[in-house]
Design a protein around this motif. Structure first.
Motif, PDB file in Angstrom:
ATOM      1  N   LYS A  67      -0.950   6.950  98.937  1.00 38.59           N
ATOM      2  CA  LYS A  67      -0.404   7.266 100.262  1.00 38.59           C
ATOM      3  C   LYS A  67      -0.452   8.767 100.502  1.00 38.59           C
ATOM      4  CE  LYS A  67       3.758   6.727 103.117  1.00 38.59           C
ATOM      5  NZ  LYS A  67       5.159   6.223 103.146  1.00 38.59           N
ATOM      6  N   VAL A  93      -1.657   9.546  93.885  1.00 41.99           N
ATOM      7  CA  VAL A  93      -0.828   8.799  94.831  1.00 41.99           C
ATOM      8  C   VAL A  93      -1.689   8.354  96.013  1.00 41.99           C
ATOM      9  CG1 VAL A  93       1.209   8.886  96.314  1.00 41.99           C
ATOM     10  CG2 VAL A  93       1.188  10.132  94.132  1.00 41.99           C
ATOM     11  N   TYR A 104       0.411  12.513 101.476  1.00 43.35           N
ATOM     12  CA  TYR A 104       1.654  13.271 101.565  1.00 43.35           C
ATOM     13  C   TYR A 104       1.803  13.905 102.942  1.00 43.35           C
ATOM     14  CZ  TYR A 104       2.417  13.142  96.486  1.00 43.35           C
ATOM     15  OH  TYR A 104       2.660  12.741  95.199  1.00 43.35           O
ATOM     16  N   ASP A 117       3.758   8.055  92.027  1.00 48.82           N
ATOM     17  CA  ASP A 117       4.296   7.270  93.133  1.00 48.82           C
ATOM     18  C   ASP A 117       4.659   8.230  94.269  1.00 48.82           C
ATOM     19  OD1 ASP A 117       5.085   5.038  94.513  1.00 48.82           O
ATOM     20  OD2 ASP A 117       7.068   4.910  93.573  1.00 48.82           O
ATOM     21  N   PHE A 118       4.618   7.733  95.504  1.00 48.96           N
ATOM     22  CA  PHE A 118       4.888   8.594  96.652  1.00 48.96           C
ATOM     23  C   PHE A 118       6.306   9.176  96.560  1.00 48.96           C
ATOM     24  CE2 PHE A 118       6.268   9.509 100.977  1.00 48.96           C
ATOM     25  CZ  PHE A 118       5.192  10.237 101.459  1.00 48.96           C
TER      26      PHE A 118
END
Length: 251
Positions: free
Chosen positions: A193, A191, A195, A167-168
């Motif tokens: 999304k 993940v 970083y 998870d982010f």
């Protein structure tokens, strides 16, 4: 984790079948390729443990060490090789290594056990202190990422971080704990999304961020033998298929 690769490209020749230039065929959720000697299977999906039978090239079949239960070998060929792969690159055979492990679930627990078997000091980064007792039982320390001062006390002290979280989350705080120049953050969690990387932190410390996915055939066999020799095994519970839903809710 794999049933096939092209076995002829540069990546396969170097033992990185998981990075096959033509794409490896995974044990589950993949599509069997054309032109590999079984064109009657071309286009059919691989079903992993849901299959009644499975046929693979001998290169992708592994010898389970004598005395290792199959229920132990199974998880090792997934979570075991996923964590062993980066640890073998960055930690195995080196003295005085400090390994950070982000997340203390299935992957995280295997990373802790394997890193300890390699002789490393291990610090677990978790959201809270709830699992401090479990960490101590494995000979590891646990630091809550919700306590910035505790994380800050580890600045520039960790050689390798194995990040298992899918998870982010903020990786900038983690990067600050890495040793300059040699420190490496290894991402294992998929993940979606993107970083945000702290560019100046990387520039002025020379630390690195990399990804890692399972391991090649030779390394998988090596992992099985290493875990057997060092008595490394996953924590597991054998249940019937009809209990699967209840077990997932427990997790």
């Amino acid at each position: 984790c794999m049933v096939l690769s092209c076995m002829a490209c540069g990546m396969c020749d170097q033992g990185y079948e998981q990075h096959c230039s033509k794409g490896m065929c995974g044990t589950y959720g993949a599509t069997f390729p054309e032109g590999m000697g079984h064109d009657d299977c071309h286009g059919t999906p691989t079903q992993g443990g849901y299959s009644t039978d499975m046929t693979v090239h001998q290169r992708f079949a592994f010898k389970v060490p004598e005395g290792m239960p199959l229920e132990v070998a199974g998880p090792l060929c997934c979570a075991g090789i996923t964590t062993y792969s980066p640890l073998s690159r960055h930690v195995k055979g080196k003295k005085d290594q400090h390994v950070g492990v982000v997340g203390f679930g299935g992957l995280g627990m295997m990373a802790v056990k394997i890193a300890k078997a390699m002789g490393a000091k291990v610090t677990i980064f978790s959201r809270s202190n709830a699992k401090k007792g479990e960490a101590a039982a494995l000979g590891a320390e646990l630091v809550a990422t919700s306590e910035p001062e505790a994380v800050g006390a580890l600045a520039r002290s960790v050689d390798t971080i194995i990040d298992t979280v899918s998870d982010f989350h903020d990786i900038g705080l983690l990067i600050s704990t890495l040793k300059p120049v040699t420190g490496t953050l290894v991402l294992l969690g998929g993940v979606p999304k993107p970083y945000e990387l702290p560019a100046f932190s990387l520039l002025f410390t020379g630390t690195r961020v990399e990804g890692s996915a399972i391991g090649g055939c030779d390394l998988t066999q090596e992992m099985l033998e290493f875990c057997h020799a060092n008595k490394v095994a996953p924590d597991l519970e054998i249940i019937s298929a009809k209990e699967a839903e209840a077990a997932l809710h427990k997790l």
